[in-house]
Design a protein around this motif. Structure first.
Motif, PDB file in Angstrom:
ATOM      1  N   PHE A 208      -7.130  -3.332  -5.607  1.00  0.00           N
ATOM      2  CA  PHE A 208      -7.556  -2.187  -4.763  1.00  0.00           C
ATOM      3  C   PHE A 208      -6.148  -1.328  -4.813  1.00  0.00           C
ATOM      4  N   GLU A 209      -5.237  -2.157  -4.534  1.00  0.00           N
ATOM      5  CA  GLU A 209      -4.020  -1.146  -4.481  1.00  0.00           C
ATOM      6  C   GLU A 209      -3.578  -0.151  -5.583  1.00  0.00           C
ATOM      7  N   THR A 210      -3.865  -1.002  -6.712  1.00  0.00           N
ATOM      8  CA  THR A 210      -3.685  -0.284  -8.041  1.00  0.00           C
ATOM      9  C   THR A 210      -4.797   0.849  -8.294  1.00  0.00           C
ATOM     10  N   VAL A 211      -6.016   0.664  -7.990  1.00  0.00           N
ATOM     11  CA  VAL A 211      -6.952   1.443  -8.197  1.00  0.00           C
ATOM     12  C   VAL A 211      -6.981   2.856  -7.248  1.00  0.00           C
ATOM     13  N   THR A 212      -6.474   2.567  -6.268  1.00  0.00           N
ATOM     14  CA  THR A 212      -6.659   3.719  -4.953  1.00  0.00           C
ATOM     15  C   THR A 212      -5.088   4.224  -4.833  1.00  0.00           C
ATOM     16  N   GLY A 213      -4.159   3.674  -5.302  1.00  0.00           N
ATOM     17  CA  GLY A 213      -2.913   4.207  -5.001  1.00  0.00           C
ATOM     18  C   GLY A 213      -2.310   3.905  -3.725  1.00  0.00           C
ATOM     19  N   HIS A 214      -2.852   3.163  -2.920  1.00  0.00           N
ATOM     20  CA  HIS A 214      -2.743   2.838  -1.417  1.00  0.00           C
ATOM     21  C   HIS A 214      -2.157   1.555  -1.307  1.00  0.00           C
ATOM     22  N   ARG A 215      -0.956   1.388  -0.479  1.00  0.00           N
ATOM     23  CA  ARG A 215      -0.476  -0.063  -0.229  1.00  0.00           C
ATOM     24  C   ARG A 215      -1.468  -0.486   0.851  1.00  0.00           C
ATOM     25  N   VAL A 216      -1.578  -1.764   0.686  1.00  0.00           N
ATOM     26  CA  VAL A 216      -2.367  -2.476   2.082  1.00  0.00           C
ATOM     27  C   VAL A 216      -1.508  -3.669   2.477  1.00  0.00           C
ATOM     28  N   PRO A 217      -0.881  -3.219   3.593  1.00  0.00           N
ATOM     29  CA  PRO A 217      -0.139  -4.369   4.165  1.00  0.00           C
ATOM     30  C   PRO A 217      -1.040  -5.467   4.762  1.00  0.00           C
ATOM     31  N   TYR A 218      -0.597  -6.742   4.692  1.00  0.00           N
ATOM     32  CA  TYR A 218      -1.401  -7.772   5.106  1.00  0.00           C
ATOM     33  C   TYR A 218      -0.768  -8.782   5.887  1.00  0.00           C
ATOM     34  N   ARG A 219      -1.478  -9.779   6.699  1.00  0.00           N
ATOM     35  CA  ARG A 219      -0.768 -10.886   7.143  1.00  0.00           C
ATOM     36  C   ARG A 219      -1.716 -12.004   7.086  1.00  0.00           C
ATOM     37  N   THR A 220      -1.390 -13.380   7.012  1.00  0.00           N
ATOM     38  CA  THR A 220      -2.041 -14.590   6.603  1.00  0.00           C
ATOM     39  C   THR A 220      -2.380 -15.074   8.039  1.00  0.00           C
TER      40      THR A 220
END
Length: 364
Positions: A275-287
């Protein structure tokens, strides 16, 4: 054929409606609009160039459903109505059992009364349970371990019993795995406002609508520790329903089950990175902690569907992410409402709406 699609204003339903019309069928939609949206049906009309009647009634309302069968000359049914996930209105197991089984009972009654003998219905990979052998095959023992999975399994059993008892009735079930993506036009997709799907949550982070993604579980026995799922494009799943409907007369018996999966599992982090590669947006996450009973790995053996239906998903994870982002970036709040001061949707049989242009971005 003239096909009744229950739940046809929903996510999978609206894409299946488009696929059926494009395959040459006439389609009638029944949806109580508790989860679906009339805008999705109107946009399906624009995509296909065909009028698609929408009856805003509960499939479990036998009097309302009988009136529809009495007037619409239905020849076959694609049954997608039912509760899929636990939302704010869900009260636990009773909600799944009453809603999903009740709608199926009513639908079968009307089909028998009106001599409609072709049915394809949606089931779920949840019937296999969290500890299922993978890849999951249709002939393996079902050991579901959740209320939703048990309700899906009960529905399968009801349909199998009725199909074997009712002369001439042919029933097919598609066990759907993780359905994602959107129509490539960007005009119909998963209602973004609900935020239940993984890609929708990622999109909300990319759009600045939420701070980060919560990844449920990071210590599973998988290469990166996150759950792995069989993610299938919604248009591929819709094509599976069209293929199943066409194959009912060729099956060995009155009841058949097929996996609607790709056989290619992807982890949550695989999806996130794509998703990040396709959109060019970084998606921060936590577990965060995974809910009890979460399966580490779930994916299909798709061989039976390919052999008997000639069907296999043709789109990959890149396609899924790209199509989903096209939809969500244009419709960040989901489907728009009415314009021009028109009154809100009040339901009713055959009611039509004037709607925002499906080609316009949300808020335009």
């Amino acid at each position: 054929m003239r096909i009744l699609v229950t739940g046809g204003a929903g996510y999978l339903g609206s894409h299946t409606v488009v696929a059926l019309v494009e395959a040459g069928h006439d389609v009638v939609v029944v949806d109580d609009l508790s989860r679906g949206n009339p805008v999705a049906v109107s946009r399906a009309e624009v995509l296909t160039g065909q009028r698609i009647p929408l009856h805003a009634v509960d499939v479990a309302d036998i009097d309302a459903l009988e009136r529809i069968f009495d007037t619409e000359r239905v020849e076959a049914v694609v049954h997608l109505a039912g509760r899929r996930t636990t939302g704010s209105r869900a009260q636990g197991p009773l909600d799944f059992y009453e809603t999903n089984l009740g709608a199926t009972f009513t639908l079968l009654r009307c089909m028998v009364w009106y001599g409609v003998d072709r049915l394809v219905a949606a089931s779920s990979a949840a019937v296999y349970g969290a500890r299922a052998r993978v890849p999951s095959r249709e002939d393996q023992t079902v050991r579901t371990d959740s209320p939703f999975g048990r309700a899906a399994g009960m529905t399968e059993q009801v349909l199998a019993d009725v199909a074997h008892a009712q002369r001439g009735l042919r029933v097919g079930m598609l066990r759907c795995f993780t359905t994602a993506g959107a129509h490539p036009s960007g005009t119909i997709g998963e209602p973004a406002a609900r935020g239940e799907g993984l890609l929708t949550a990622m999109g909300q982070v990319a759009l600045g609508l939420r701070e980060r993604l919560d990844v449920r579980g990071g210590d599973h026995p998988t290469p990166d520790g996150t759950p792995m799922r069989d993610v299938v494009h919604v248009d591929d799943v819709a094509a599976g329903f069209v293929a199943a409907l066409g194959a009912l007369d060729e099956t060995d018996g009155p009841f058949s089950v097929w996996n609607a999966g790709s056989g290619r599992p992807a982890s949550v982090l695989d999806v996130l990175r794509t998703f990040e590669t396709v959109t060019g947006h970084r998606v921060p996450y936590r577990t965060v902690a995974a809910p009890a009973g979460t399966a580490a790995v779930s994916y299909a053996d798709p061989a039976l569907a390919e052999d008997e239906l000639g069907w296999r998903p043709v789109r990959d994870l890149v396609d899924i992410c790209a199509d989903h982002w096209r939809w969500q970036s244009r419709n960040p709040a989901g489907y728009p409402g009415l314009i021009g001061g028109e009154r809100p949707w009040r339901g009713g049989v055959g009611h039509r709406l004037r709607l925002v242009s499906p080609s316009a971005p949300w808020g335009a």
